[in-house]
Design an enzyme around this catalytic site. Structure first.
Site, mmCIF file in Angstrom:
data_model
loop_
_atom_site.group_PDB
_atom_site.id
_atom_site.type_symbol
_atom_site.label_atom_id
_atom_site.label_comp_id
_atom_site.label_asym_id
_atom_site.label_seq_id
_atom_site.Cartn_x
_atom_site.Cartn_y
_atom_site.Cartn_z
ATOM 1 N N GLU A 1 -3.463 7.530 -4.151
ATOM 2 C CA GLU A 1 -3.257 6.235 -3.500
ATOM 3 C C GLU A 1 -3.042 5.118 -4.516
ATOM 4 O O GLU A 1 -3.736 5.060 -5.516
ATOM 5 C CB GLU A 1 -4.507 5.944 -2.654
ATOM 6 C CG GLU A 1 -4.461 4.672 -1.864
ATOM 7 C CD GLU A 1 -5.802 4.403 -1.182
ATOM 8 O OE1 GLU A 1 -5.966 4.782 -0.021
ATOM 9 O OE2 GLU A 1 -6.686 3.809 -1.836
ATOM 10 N N TYR B 1 0.863 -1.183 0.000
ATOM 11 C CA TYR B 1 0.000 0.000 0.000
ATOM 12 C C TYR B 1 0.900 1.233 0.000
ATOM 13 O O TYR B 1 1.858 1.319 0.764
ATOM 14 C CB TYR B 1 -0.892 0.022 1.251
ATOM 15 C CG TYR B 1 -1.679 1.322 1.362
ATOM 16 C CD1 TYR B 1 -2.965 1.419 0.841
ATOM 17 C CD2 TYR B 1 -1.102 2.455 1.946
ATOM 18 C CE1 TYR B 1 -3.655 2.620 0.905
ATOM 19 C CE2 TYR B 1 -1.795 3.652 2.011
ATOM 20 C CZ TYR B 1 -3.067 3.733 1.486
ATOM 21 O OH TYR B 1 -3.755 4.917 1.534
#
Ligand code: GDP
Ligand code: MN
Length: 380
Positions: free
Chosen positions: A189, A101
């Site tokens: 993101e 992530y």
């Protein structure tokens, strides 16, 4: 404003972040054609503005163009969390060896952007944050200095990234930082950023939220706006320059000023009620704008009562009253309306409203208590 995955990844790519080869399709035939062009295995990904598409069955692999067509047909007929799928992204499938992530957002408490990373990527980062917060590394960036090389290295070290991937990871982190700042994003993101079986880093998923207040300097984003994917009431509100956010309670709130709107919502909760929305009609709202706000509130079927709380400063209470009267003739509300008008031209405002059917209140406490009672059918 949220961008779709395919839009975010196109932007990432312009900033040097590697993404899979692929294109977006609106029909299953197009999806098949793209799969033919790409050759080999592909992944078909629903383009809706919610997370967790994978779990909902909106992301599936296809071995060949025929299968791609079948899968695309199915996904294009799906609804994910209430949003119909109108487009699919057809990407070359990746051989995943691990998922990372990597995201950048504003940390309001620190008054700085923060880079967050985790070696437990792929899944909901909110879940990781709850279950094992130690697996998320955070590095704050001074907005004036920008991202420094040592900070990107700190992130890589913090997630125990194998050395051989550092160069690529640091370049991706710098790319994402540029995306975040130059696009005026409040979120950029990559989840997952994968290490492939071929030992490459590649952004498989992309998510961006652009600060609405900066849209005026990014005309390219206005064209990307997907109106189909937004709540109709929020689109209507934007047209009239109203700050409106739908919530899940049953007391519609019409207030001037964001601070007063927050206070109104708090005090409704204090007395055991639940606000159906946040709505700031803004300073100096005219009758037209007030009428639009009233229509938007009443179009929500959950609304059992409306609380109008106006503190007249620049906003004139008589203008607000005119707007309410105009809107009431048009929409004929079936729910009780509690009104508190104070300040500039409050007297005139009350006079204009005196013929209309509504419950008046003197103080904010009085207004909130009456609205809560009205929402529970205890006051008519
Ligand atoms: P999200 O569920 O909406 O966040 O969608 P993602 O794009 O993040 O995909 C969810 C998951 O699907 C990823 O974490 C991967 O595990 C898997 N996935 C996505 N693309 C591929 C691919 O090309 N190959 C493989 N094997 N899995 C993929
Ligand atoms: Mn994802």
């Amino acid at each position: 404003m949220k961008l779709h995955e395919y839009q975010s990844k196109q932007i990432f790519s312009r900033y040097g972040i590697p993404i899979p080869k692929g294109r977006v399709a609106s029909t299953a035939q197009e999806a098949k054609q793209i799969a033919e062009e790409l050759g080999g295995k592909v992944v078909i990904k629903s383009q809706v503005l919610v997370g967790g598409r994978g779990k909902a069955g909106g992301i599936r692999l296809a071995k060949n163009p025929t299968e791609a067509e079948e899968v695309a047909t199915q996904i294009l007929s799906m609804e994910i969390k209430g949003l119909p799928v109108r487009k699919v992204l057809v990407d070359e499938a990746a051989n995943i060896s691990s998922e990372i992530y990597l995201g950048i957002t504003n940390d309001r408490a620190a008054r700085k952007p923060v880079i967050m990373a985790s070696s437990s990527g792929g899944v909901d980062i909110e879940e990781v944050a709850q279950v094992s917060p130690e697996k998320i590394i955070k590095v704050h960036v001074d907005p004036l200095l920008g991202l420094r090389d040592y900070q990107a290295r700190d992130v890589a070290a913090g997630i125990d990234l194998p050395r051989e991937h550092w160069k690529s990871f640091i370049s991706i982190t710098h790319g994402l930082w540029k995306v975040y700042t130059e696009c005026d994003a409040t979120l950029a993101e990559i989840n997952p950023l994968v290490i492939t079986a071929e030992n490459q880093l590649i952004a498989l998923d992309g998510k961006m939220i652009i600060d609405d207040n900066a849209l005026f300097r990014h005309p390219e984003f206005s064209e990307m706006r997907d109106l189909d994917a937004e709540a109709p009431s929020e689109i209507e509100a934007r047209k009239y320059g109203l700050s409106y956010i739908k919530l899940d309670g049953d007391i519609g709130c019409m207030v001037n000023g964001a601070g007063l709107a927050m206070t109104t919502m708090d005090i409704i909760k204090l007395f055991g009620g639940n606000p159906a929305n946040f709505l700031d009609i803004g300073g100096g709202a005219n009758a037209d704008k007030v009428a639009a706000a009233f229509r938007i509130i009443l179009s929500d079927p959950n609304v059992k009562a409306v609380l109008l709380n106006v503190f007249g400063g620049i906003t004139r209470c008589d203008e607000v009253a005119h707007g309410i009267v105009a809107a009431m003739q048009e929409v004929k509300p079936k729910v009780p309306l509690v009104v508190r008008l104070v300040g500039t031209n409050a007297e005139e405002g009350r006079e204009i409203l005196s013929n209309a059917q509504m419950i008046t209140a003197e103080t904010l406490v009085d207004a909130a208590q009456k609205a809560v009672a009205a929402s529970k059918g205890e006051l008519q």
